[in-house]
Design a protein around this motif. Sequence first.
Motif, short mmCIF file in Angstrom:
data_model
loop_
_atom_site.label_atom_id
_atom_site.label_comp_id
_atom_site.label_asym_id
_atom_site.label_seq_id
_atom_site.Cartn_x
_atom_site.Cartn_y
_atom_site.Cartn_z
N ALA A 29 48.89 14.36 13.79
CA ALA A 29 49.11 14.10 12.36
C ALA A 29 49.23 12.60 12.09
O ALA A 29 48.69 12.10 11.11
CB ALA A 29 50.36 14.84 11.89
N ARG A 30 49.93 11.90 12.97
CA ARG A 30 50.09 10.45 12.79
C ARG A 30 48.75 9.74 12.96
O ARG A 30 48.38 8.87 12.17
CB ARG A 30 51.10 9.89 13.80
CG ARG A 30 51.27 8.37 13.67
CD ARG A 30 52.22 7.80 14.69
NE ARG A 30 51.85 8.06 16.07
CZ ARG A 30 50.89 7.41 16.74
NH1 ARG A 30 50.17 6.48 16.14
NH2 ARG A 30 50.64 7.70 18.01
N GLN A 37 53.00 4.08 15.56
CA GLN A 37 54.36 4.59 15.49
C GLN A 37 55.26 3.65 14.68
O GLN A 37 56.07 4.10 13.88
CB GLN A 37 54.94 4.76 16.90
CG GLN A 37 54.37 5.91 17.67
CD GLN A 37 54.98 6.04 19.05
OE1 GLN A 37 55.69 5.16 19.52
NE2 GLN A 37 54.67 7.14 19.71
N VAL A 38 55.07 2.37 14.89
CA VAL A 38 55.89 1.38 14.17
C VAL A 38 55.63 1.46 12.67
O VAL A 38 56.58 1.48 11.86
CB VAL A 38 55.60 -0.06 14.69
CG1 VAL A 38 56.27 -1.11 13.82
CG2 VAL A 38 56.04 -0.19 16.14
N GLU A 39 54.37 1.54 12.27
CA GLU A 39 54.04 1.63 10.84
C GLU A 39 54.60 2.89 10.21
O GLU A 39 55.18 2.84 9.12
CB GLU A 39 52.52 1.59 10.65
CG GLU A 39 51.89 0.26 10.97
CD GLU A 39 50.38 0.32 11.05
OE1 GLU A 39 49.75 -0.68 10.65
OE2 GLU A 39 49.82 1.34 11.50
N LYS A 43 57.51 3.08 7.37
CA LYS A 43 57.15 3.68 6.09
C LYS A 43 58.14 4.76 5.65
O LYS A 43 58.45 4.89 4.47
CB LYS A 43 55.74 4.25 6.15
CG LYS A 43 55.25 4.78 4.82
CD LYS A 43 53.75 4.97 4.82
CE LYS A 43 53.31 5.37 3.44
NZ LYS A 43 52.35 4.49 2.85
N ILE A 44 58.64 5.55 6.61
CA ILE A 44 59.52 6.65 6.23
C ILE A 44 61.00 6.38 6.51
O ILE A 44 61.85 7.19 6.18
CB ILE A 44 59.10 7.98 6.89
CG1 ILE A 44 59.22 7.93 8.41
CG2 ILE A 44 57.68 8.35 6.47
CD1 ILE A 44 58.97 9.25 9.09
N GLY A 45 61.28 5.25 7.14
CA GLY A 45 62.68 4.85 7.32
C GLY A 45 63.39 5.53 8.48
O GLY A 45 64.56 5.88 8.36
N ILE A 46 62.69 5.74 9.58
CA ILE A 46 63.34 6.22 10.80
C ILE A 46 63.00 5.26 11.93
O ILE A 46 62.13 4.41 11.78
CB ILE A 46 62.93 7.67 11.17
CG1 ILE A 46 61.45 7.77 11.54
CG2 ILE A 46 63.27 8.63 10.05
CD1 ILE A 46 61.04 9.12 12.09
N SER A 47 63.68 5.41 13.04
CA SER A 47 63.42 4.49 14.14
C SER A 47 62.15 4.87 14.89
O SER A 47 61.80 6.04 14.99
CB SER A 47 64.61 4.47 15.12
OG SER A 47 64.66 5.67 15.85
N ARG A 48 61.47 3.87 15.38
CA ARG A 48 60.27 4.10 16.17
C ARG A 48 60.60 4.85 17.43
O ARG A 48 59.82 5.65 17.93
CB ARG A 48 59.59 2.76 16.51
CG ARG A 48 58.26 2.99 17.25
CD ARG A 48 57.74 1.78 17.90
NE ARG A 48 57.72 1.50 19.28
CZ ARG A 48 58.07 2.20 20.35
NH1 ARG A 48 58.58 3.35 20.25
NH2 ARG A 48 57.92 1.75 21.56
N SER A 49 61.80 4.64 17.95
CA SER A 49 62.18 5.32 19.20
C SER A 49 62.22 6.84 19.02
O SER A 49 61.87 7.58 19.94
CB SER A 49 63.51 4.81 19.74
OG SER A 49 64.57 5.11 18.86
N VAL A 50 62.61 7.31 17.83
CA VAL A 50 62.59 8.75 17.57
C VAL A 50 61.17 9.28 17.65
O VAL A 50 60.90 10.28 18.31
CB VAL A 50 63.23 9.09 16.20
CG1 VAL A 50 62.97 10.54 15.81
CG2 VAL A 50 64.72 8.81 16.22
N LEU A 70 58.94 12.83 7.43
CA LEU A 70 57.60 12.82 8.02
C LEU A 70 56.57 13.45 7.09
O LEU A 70 55.44 12.99 6.99
CB LEU A 70 57.61 13.56 9.37
CG LEU A 70 58.30 12.84 10.52
CD1 LEU A 70 58.53 13.79 11.68
CD2 LEU A 70 57.49 11.63 10.95
N LEU A 71 56.97 14.49 6.38
CA LEU A 71 56.03 15.19 5.50
C LEU A 71 55.69 14.42 4.23
O LEU A 71 54.78 14.81 3.52
CB LEU A 71 56.57 16.58 5.16
CG LEU A 71 56.57 17.56 6.34
CD1 LEU A 71 57.21 18.88 5.95
CD2 LEU A 71 55.17 17.76 6.91
N THR A 72 56.39 13.33 3.97
CA THR A 72 55.99 12.48 2.84
C THR A 72 54.71 11.73 3.16
O THR A 72 54.03 11.25 2.25
CB THR A 72 57.10 11.47 2.46
OG1 THR A 72 57.32 10.58 3.54
CG2 THR A 72 58.39 12.17 2.05
N VAL A 73 54.36 11.66 4.45
CA VAL A 73 53.18 10.91 4.89
C VAL A 73 52.20 11.78 5.68
O VAL A 73 50.99 11.60 5.58
CB VAL A 73 53.62 9.70 5.76
CG1 VAL A 73 52.43 8.94 6.27
CG2 VAL A 73 54.55 8.79 4.98
#
Length: 141
Positions: A29-30, A37-39, A43-50, A70-73
């Motif tokens: 999906a990404r 992952q960084v972008e 964009k959705i306001g969570i950490s890249r590590s997640v 995640l579903l916003t994108v």
Amino acid sequence: MVIQIATNWKLLQFADMPCNNLTQRLKKARMLTGMSQVELANKIGISRSVLNEVEAGYRDKILRPTLLKLLTVLDKDILCDDYYRFVLEQKEKLKILVTKYGLRKLARMIGVDASSLDHWKRGDYQISRRYYDKIMELRLL
């Protein structure tokens, strides 16, 4: 027209990627969005590590608030399996089941404490895949 061709090309490019588990679905999906992952994380306001931990297979689940972000994108049809679709409608689905069977009876049927079921019904906590599978095994929905 150019955007449509690019979109169709991306779909074809990633069509053969497996979607058997959360790791594979999230990555596919990404990648269809063309974001790193960084972008996506920014964009959705969570950490890249997640994102990295899920895509690497170190996490086997995501919680509803993260799923909603995640579903916003990302494409719901790719990211969500039946379990995550249930999680998105958990409160409504469980209210229907509690109305049909009663809280205590339903709790006994799926092998959980009535208080846990009540928390799931109110949306305080996310139902685990184990109990979702039990609901589906019993064909309660």
